[in-house]
Design a protein around this motif. Structure first.
Motif, PDB file in Angstrom:
ATOM      1  N   GLY A  42     -24.264 -11.048 -13.859  1.00 21.21           N
ATOM      2  CA  GLY A  42     -24.595 -12.234 -13.063  1.00 21.21           C
ATOM      3  C   GLY A  42     -25.195 -11.875 -11.722  1.00 21.21           C
ATOM      4  O   GLY A  42     -26.158 -12.509 -11.272  1.00 21.21           O
ATOM      5  N   PHE A  43     -24.649 -10.844 -11.076  1.00 20.62           N
ATOM      6  CA  PHE A  43     -25.183 -10.451  -9.763  1.00 20.62           C
ATOM      7  C   PHE A  43     -26.572  -9.835  -9.893  1.00 20.62           C
ATOM      8  O   PHE A  43     -27.459 -10.105  -9.069  1.00 20.62           O
ATOM      9  CB  PHE A  43     -24.244  -9.463  -9.074  1.00 20.62           C
ATOM     10  N   VAL A  44     -26.770  -9.006 -10.911  1.00 22.36           N
ATOM     11  CA  VAL A  44     -28.104  -8.413 -11.122  1.00 22.36           C
ATOM     12  C   VAL A  44     -29.140  -9.509 -11.366  1.00 22.36           C
ATOM     13  O   VAL A  44     -30.238  -9.496 -10.783  1.00 22.36           O
ATOM     14  CB  VAL A  44     -28.069  -7.417 -12.292  1.00 22.36           C
ATOM     15  N   LEU A  45     -28.815 -10.469 -12.213  1.00 19.91           N
ATOM     16  CA  LEU A  45     -29.736 -11.582 -12.476  1.00 19.91           C
ATOM     17  C   LEU A  45     -29.986 -12.397 -11.209  1.00 19.91           C
ATOM     18  O   LEU A  45     -31.120 -12.803 -10.927  1.00 19.91           O
ATOM     19  CB  LEU A  45     -29.180 -12.480 -13.574  1.00 19.91           C
ATOM     20  N   ALA A  46     -28.924 -12.629 -10.428  1.00 20.59           N
ATOM     21  CA  ALA A  46     -29.077 -13.389  -9.188  1.00 20.59           C
ATOM     22  C   ALA A  46     -29.967 -12.646  -8.201  1.00 20.59           C
ATOM     23  O   ALA A  46     -30.811 -13.255  -7.523  1.00 20.59           O
ATOM     24  CB  ALA A  46     -27.701 -13.661  -8.565  1.00 20.59           C
ATOM     25  N   ALA A  47     -29.781 -11.324  -8.110  1.00 17.21           N
ATOM     26  CA  ALA A  47     -30.607 -10.530  -7.203  1.00 17.21           C
ATOM     27  C   ALA A  47     -32.072 -10.560  -7.624  1.00 17.21           C
ATOM     28  O   ALA A  47     -32.977 -10.630  -6.780  1.00 17.21           O
ATOM     29  CB  ALA A  47     -30.101  -9.091  -7.157  1.00 17.21           C
ATOM     30  N   LEU A  48     -32.318 -10.530  -8.931  1.00 18.94           N
ATOM     31  CA  LEU A  48     -33.703 -10.615  -9.420  1.00 18.94           C
ATOM     32  C   LEU A  48     -34.295 -11.993  -9.132  1.00 18.94           C
ATOM     33  O   LEU A  48     -35.452 -12.112  -8.718  1.00 18.94           O
ATOM     34  CB  LEU A  48     -33.742 -10.320 -10.917  1.00 18.94           C
ATOM     35  N   PHE A  63     -31.164 -19.343 -18.427  1.00 18.20           N
ATOM     36  CA  PHE A  63     -29.915 -18.588 -18.303  1.00 18.20           C
ATOM     37  C   PHE A  63     -28.706 -19.512 -18.197  1.00 18.20           C
ATOM     38  O   PHE A  63     -27.604 -19.162 -18.657  1.00 18.20           O
ATOM     39  CB  PHE A  63     -29.965 -17.674 -17.078  1.00 18.20           C
ATOM     40  N   LEU A  64     -28.880 -20.669 -17.585  1.00 18.37           N
ATOM     41  CA  LEU A  64     -27.753 -21.577 -17.387  1.00 18.37           C
ATOM     42  C   LEU A  64     -27.515 -22.469 -18.609  1.00 18.37           C
ATOM     43  O   LEU A  64     -26.409 -22.995 -18.776  1.00 18.37           O
ATOM     44  CB  LEU A  64     -27.989 -22.450 -16.147  1.00 18.37           C
ATOM     45  N   TYR A  65     -28.522 -22.624 -19.462  1.00 19.88           N
ATOM     46  CA  TYR A  65     -28.418 -23.557 -20.582  1.00 19.88           C
ATOM     47  C   TYR A  65     -27.210 -23.300 -21.484  1.00 19.88           C
ATOM     48  O   TYR A  65     -26.542 -24.257 -21.892  1.00 19.88           O
ATOM     49  CB  TYR A  65     -29.698 -23.518 -21.419  1.00 19.88           C
ATOM     50  N   PRO A  66     -26.879 -22.035 -21.833  1.00 17.10           N
ATOM     51  CA  PRO A  66     -25.704 -21.835 -22.709  1.00 17.10           C
ATOM     52  C   PRO A  66     -24.418 -22.438 -22.151  1.00 17.10           C
ATOM     53  O   PRO A  66     -23.551 -22.862 -22.932  1.00 17.10           O
ATOM     54  CB  PRO A  66     -25.596 -20.306 -22.797  1.00 17.10           C
ATOM     55  N   THR A 122     -22.236 -16.182 -18.296  1.00 20.24           N
ATOM     56  CA  THR A 122     -22.925 -15.364 -17.299  1.00 20.24           C
ATOM     57  C   THR A 122     -23.935 -16.178 -16.495  1.00 20.24           C
ATOM     58  O   THR A 122     -24.149 -15.925 -15.308  1.00 20.24           O
ATOM     59  CB  THR A 122     -23.629 -14.172 -17.982  1.00 20.24           C
ATOM     60  N   GLY A 123     -24.556 -17.177 -17.103  1.00 25.17           N
ATOM     61  CA  GLY A 123     -25.533 -18.002 -16.390  1.00 25.17           C
ATOM     62  C   GLY A 123     -24.914 -18.746 -15.224  1.00 25.17           C
ATOM     63  O   GLY A 123     -25.511 -18.852 -14.143  1.00 25.17           O
ATOM     64  N   CYS A 170     -25.794 -18.389 -11.172  1.00 26.74           N
ATOM     65  CA  CYS A 170     -26.125 -19.488 -10.259  1.00 26.74           C
ATOM     66  C   CYS A 170     -25.222 -19.507  -9.030  1.00 26.74           C
ATOM     67  O   CYS A 170     -25.675 -19.755  -7.909  1.00 26.74           O
ATOM     68  CB  CYS A 170     -26.039 -20.826 -10.998  1.00 26.74           C
ATOM     69  N   LEU A 171     -23.934 -19.238  -9.209  1.00 25.77           N
ATOM     70  CA  LEU A 171     -23.012 -19.207  -8.077  1.00 25.77           C
ATOM     71  C   LEU A 171     -23.380 -18.093  -7.105  1.00 25.77           C
ATOM     72  O   LEU A 171     -23.411 -18.298  -5.881  1.00 25.77           O
ATOM     73  CB  LEU A 171     -21.578 -19.018  -8.579  1.00 25.77           C
ATOM     74  N   LEU A 172     -23.667 -16.900  -7.650  1.00 26.44           N
ATOM     75  CA  LEU A 172     -24.004 -15.772  -6.789  1.00 26.44           C
ATOM     76  C   LEU A 172     -25.387 -15.940  -6.166  1.00 26.44           C
ATOM     77  O   LEU A 172     -25.625 -15.506  -5.031  1.00 26.44           O
ATOM     78  CB  LEU A 172     -23.927 -14.466  -7.588  1.00 26.44           C
ATOM     79  N   LEU A 173     -26.295 -16.588  -6.896  1.00 26.50           N
ATOM     80  CA  LEU A 173     -27.618 -16.856  -6.329  1.00 26.50           C
ATOM     81  C   LEU A 173     -27.506 -17.789  -5.134  1.00 26.50           C
ATOM     82  O   LEU A 173     -28.200 -17.605  -4.119  1.00 26.50           O
ATOM     83  CB  LEU A 173     -28.533 -17.466  -7.395  1.00 26.50           C
TER      84      LEU A 173
END
Length: 300
Positions: free
Chosen positions: A94-100, A115-118, A176-177, A181-184
């Motif tokens: 989640g953090f890696v995706l948020a950083a990207l 990513f959030l849809y699931p 994970t989505g 979103c929370l970390l983003l």
């Protein structure tokens, strides 16, 4: 003059009176249903209730039986494995995706939605989808073998040694989505001047994340951890949809144990004892979070 002051400045009890009146139903629900139900469950966990509750106390007999039951021990082991890897992988991924995502990439809204849809799907739907995906007859194993790798084997849901990891895959795909979103949101709250200063000082970007950004996001991480942990303790739907606790009892989890004993085995006392142990697990998660969130602020 004193009377006017008193009339102009009502007591604390009468301040925001409308809001307090409006909150009465919610307070009653919390006290009567949640707190009352919790106390009721704990009290009856010390009885030998079967089909119907009855106040015939047997001490800690239900708890002794609970911790002597292989099925309960397996469910605790599975919860520990599922919980550990869910916490680690969901936070890291989640953090890696948020950083990207925080790099202002093109089509960010589209990727974020994908990513959030699931998470918008129910756990039952997610479990059924991954049951099909992991089915060796027409899932991943079948597809890979059709490409020429005939010795390839990937059937976690049918292997008692690794079945909990099949459930883990589905859980990570769904949750994970939300973590991303929370970390983003936390990353977007970091002052842009911090990034500029780190670039001017020549600090590598990974050090900026590790030593500056992540410590500043502590409240976001704590809240995210609580959300993840509460979902771990309650995991039930995924297991029922994917494996129904099988093969055998290899993928049992505490929530399923409680349901089966209360509504199928008609052993309320045993179900109440297991529920109380789950309550203790939730308290272990919530109390440190409350202390870190509110206790630290009061000291500051």
């Amino acid at each position: 003059m004193t009377g006017q002051t008193y009339a102009g400045r009502p007591s604390k009890l009468l301040r925001n009176l409308n809001a307090k009146i409006a909150s009465i139903p919610m307070i009653l629900v919390a006290v009567v249903i949640f707190l009352g139900g919790t106390i009721w469950t704990v009290v009856y966990s010390f009885t030998n209730s079967k089909l119907l509750p009855r106040l015939k106390f047997v001490g800690i007999e239900q708890y002794e039986r609970l911790w002597a039951a292989p099925r309960w021990l397996i469910s605790i082991e599975n919860l520990a494995i599922y919980g550990f890897f869910t916490l680690v992988f969901s936070l890291v991924i989640g953090f890696v995706l948020a950083a990207l995502m925080d790099q202002k990439i093109r089509f960010e809204n589209t990727f974020r939605t994908i990513f959030l849809y699931p998470f918008a799907l129910s756990f039952i739907v997610t479990g059924l989808v991954w049951q099909w995906v992991l089915n060796p007859e027409f899932g991943v194993q079948s597809v890979v073998r059709s490409l020429g790798w005939t010795s390839f084997t990937f059937d976690p849901l049918y292997n008692s040694e690794i079945v909990i990891y099949g459930v883990l895959i589905a859980g990570l795909w769904q949750g994970t989505g939300l973590v991303m979103c929370l970390l983003l949101a936390g990353l977007r709250g970091i002052d842009e001047d911090i990034w500029k200063a780190s670039r001017v000082d020549g600090i590598p970007i990974w050090k900026t994340y590790l030593l500056i950004v992540i410590p500043m996001m502590r409240p976001v991480f704590i809240t995210t951890l609580v959300i993840i942990a509460s979902g771990i303790v309650r995991v039930y739907d995924l297991v029922v949809a994917q494996t129904s606790g099988g093969p055998g009892i290899a993928s049992e989890v505490p929530a399923k144990y409680v349901y089966d004993y209360m509504f199928q085995a008609q052993n309320l006392g045993q179900g109440f004892a297991a529920s109380t142990m789950m309550l203790i697990t939730v308290a272990i998660v919530i109390i440190p979070w409350a202390y870190l969130e509110f206790g630290g602020k009061r000291r500051g």
